[in-house]
Design an enzyme around this catalytic site. Structure first.
Site, PDB file in Angstrom:
ATOM      1  N   CYS A 108      26.735   5.528  82.260  1.00 50.41           N
ATOM      2  CA  CYS A 108      25.639   6.471  82.492  1.00 50.41           C
ATOM      3  C   CYS A 108      25.933   7.305  83.745  1.00 50.41           C
ATOM      4  O   CYS A 108      26.865   7.018  84.505  1.00 50.41           O
ATOM      5  CB  CYS A 108      24.307   5.732  82.621  1.00 50.41           C
ATOM      6  SG  CYS A 108      24.074   4.918  84.212  1.00 50.41           S
TER       7      CYS A 108
ATOM      8  N   CYS B 188      26.098   5.407  87.018  1.00 49.30           N
ATOM      9  CA  CYS B 188      27.313   4.583  87.125  1.00 49.30           C
ATOM     10  C   CYS B 188      28.532   5.451  87.423  1.00 49.30           C
ATOM     11  O   CYS B 188      29.428   5.033  88.159  1.00 49.30           O
ATOM     12  CB  CYS B 188      27.515   3.779  85.848  1.00 49.30           C
ATOM     13  SG  CYS B 188      26.307   2.445  85.706  1.00 49.30           S
TER      14      CYS B 188
ATOM     15  N   ASN C  51      24.745  -5.996  82.751  1.00 48.50           N
ATOM     16  CA  ASN C  51      23.448  -5.418  83.091  1.00 48.50           C
ATOM     17  C   ASN C  51      22.402  -6.514  83.256  1.00 48.50           C
ATOM     18  O   ASN C  51      22.427  -7.534  82.563  1.00 48.50           O
ATOM     19  CB  ASN C  51      23.001  -4.350  82.076  1.00 48.50           C
ATOM     20  CG  ASN C  51      22.921  -4.846  80.651  1.00 48.50           C
ATOM     21  OD1 ASN C  51      23.598  -5.777  80.264  1.00 48.50           O
ATOM     22  ND2 ASN C  51      22.082  -4.202  79.852  1.00 48.50           N
TER      23      ASN C  51
ATOM     24  N   GLU D 285      18.356  -6.626  83.510  1.00 45.56           N
ATOM     25  CA  GLU D 285      17.130  -5.836  83.404  1.00 45.56           C
ATOM     26  C   GLU D 285      15.967  -6.518  84.119  1.00 45.56           C
ATOM     27  O   GLU D 285      16.053  -7.674  84.547  1.00 45.56           O
ATOM     28  CB  GLU D 285      16.804  -5.606  81.925  1.00 45.56           C
ATOM     29  CG  GLU D 285      17.885  -4.761  81.253  1.00 45.56           C
ATOM     30  CD  GLU D 285      17.564  -4.375  79.825  1.00 45.56           C
ATOM     31  OE1 GLU D 285      16.633  -4.951  79.217  1.00 45.56           O
ATOM     32  OE2 GLU D 285      18.271  -3.480  79.316  1.00 45.56           O
TER      33      GLU D 285
ATOM     34  N   CYS E 119      22.710  -1.678  86.061  1.00 42.42           N
ATOM     35  CA  CYS E 119      23.744  -1.479  85.039  1.00 42.42           C
ATOM     36  C   CYS E 119      24.938  -2.404  85.293  1.00 42.42           C
ATOM     37  O   CYS E 119      25.197  -2.823  86.438  1.00 42.42           O
ATOM     38  CB  CYS E 119      24.239  -0.042  85.059  1.00 42.42           C
ATOM     39  SG  CYS E 119      23.091   1.137  84.343  1.00 42.42           S
TER      40      CYS E 119
ATOM     41  N   GLU F   3      28.167  -1.741  85.276  1.00 39.39           N
ATOM     42  CA  GLU F   3      29.188  -1.179  86.161  1.00 39.39           C
ATOM     43  C   GLU F   3      28.768  -1.345  87.624  1.00 39.39           C
ATOM     44  O   GLU F   3      29.583  -1.674  88.486  1.00 39.39           O
ATOM     45  CB  GLU F   3      29.397   0.315  85.873  1.00 39.39           C
ATOM     46  CG  GLU F   3      29.860   0.634  84.468  1.00 39.39           C
ATOM     47  CD  GLU F   3      28.710   0.879  83.496  1.00 39.39           C
ATOM     48  OE1 GLU F   3      27.673   0.178  83.604  1.00 39.39           O
ATOM     49  OE2 GLU F   3      28.847   1.754  82.639  1.00 39.39           O
TER      50      GLU F   3
HETATM   51  N1  THU Z   1      23.493   0.249  80.817  1.00 39.85           N
HETATM   52  C1  THU Z   1      24.570  -0.208  81.529  1.00 39.85           C
HETATM   53  O1  THU Z   1      24.626  -1.381  81.894  1.00 39.85           O
HETATM   54  N2  THU Z   1      25.558   0.669  81.803  1.00 39.85           N
HETATM   55  C2  THU Z   1      25.582   1.966  81.410  1.00 39.85           C
HETATM   56  O2  THU Z   1      26.456   2.714  81.813  1.00 39.85           O
HETATM   57  C3  THU Z   1      24.578   2.445  80.449  1.00 39.85           C
HETATM   58  C4  THU Z   1      23.347   1.622  80.361  1.00 39.85           C
HETATM   59  C5  THU Z   1      22.380  -0.671  80.537  1.00 39.85           C
HETATM   60  C6  THU Z   1      21.123  -0.367  81.294  1.00 39.85           C
HETATM   61  C7  THU Z   1      20.081  -1.011  80.411  1.00 39.85           C
HETATM   62  O3  THU Z   1      19.973  -2.382  80.783  1.00 39.85           O
HETATM   63  C8  THU Z   1      20.659  -0.932  79.011  1.00 39.85           C
HETATM   64  O4  THU Z   1      22.040  -0.634  79.178  1.00 39.85           O
HETATM   65  C9  THU Z   1      20.021   0.135  78.145  1.00 39.85           C
HETATM   66  O5  THU Z   1      20.024   1.358  78.766  1.00 39.85           O
END
Ligand code: THU
Length: 146
Positions: A101, A104, A54, A56, A65, A67
């Site tokens: 999520c 994803c 991920n 941000e 994310c 994935e």
């Molecule tokens: N996140 C992911 O990378 N993948 C997911 O499937 C769930 C959430 C990340 C997004 C964000 O940077 C952090 O987790 C908190 O939500």
């Protein structure tokens, strides 16, 4: 130049490596806001593994994310024909659950069948497994457009 990618069988040893690669990828995560560091590894049908983490952004909704990063990388390096047969997700805090999520799940579905295996840390960090069909039933798909 393309990065080199590990190639594995779809057996238990290959899945173990897929999970390990996801955990390694989490170390590259840029998550100064959530401090939730996620790594993902996608297994392509030819045995190649592609990872992502991920990334941000201070404008929170621009965050990517793990994935989605892995899938964008796989398409960028190998082309639009890729098929994903398994996905592993990991976070750097082994006690926290981390299933893909909703966004994803839909992104995985673009390049995978319903039988695609999904590996993730479940409650207490215990290894969890399900299929894409479990995570995204009655999905909106390309067939929906016709
Ligand atoms: N996140 C992911 O990378 N993948 C997911 O499937 C769930 C959430 C990340 C997004 C964000 O940077 C952090 O987790 C908190 O939500």
């Amino acid at each position: 130049m393309n990065a080199t990618h590990e190639t594995v069988q779809r057996d238990e040893a290959g899945i173990r490596l897929l999970r390990e690669q996801a955990a390694q990828a989490a170390h590259h995560s840029y998550a100064p806001y959530s401090r939730y560091h996620v790594g993902a590894a996608v297994l392509l049908e030819d045995g190649r593994i592609v990872t992502g983490c991920n990334v941000e952004n201070v404008s929170y909704r621009l965050s990517v994310c793990a994935e989605q990063a892995a899938i964008a990388r796989a398409v960028s390096e190998f082309g639009a024909h890729i098929r994903i047969v398994a996905v592993a997700v990991a976070n750097s805090d082994s006690d926290l659950a981390c299933q893909p999520c909703g966004a994803c799940r839909q992104t995985i579905a673009e390049f995978a069948d319903a039988s695609c295996r999904i590996f993730y840390p479940s409650d207490g960090g215990k290894p969890g497994e399900c299929t894409l069909a479990d995570l995204l039933p009655a999905s909106f798909s390309q067939e929906s457009l016709h």
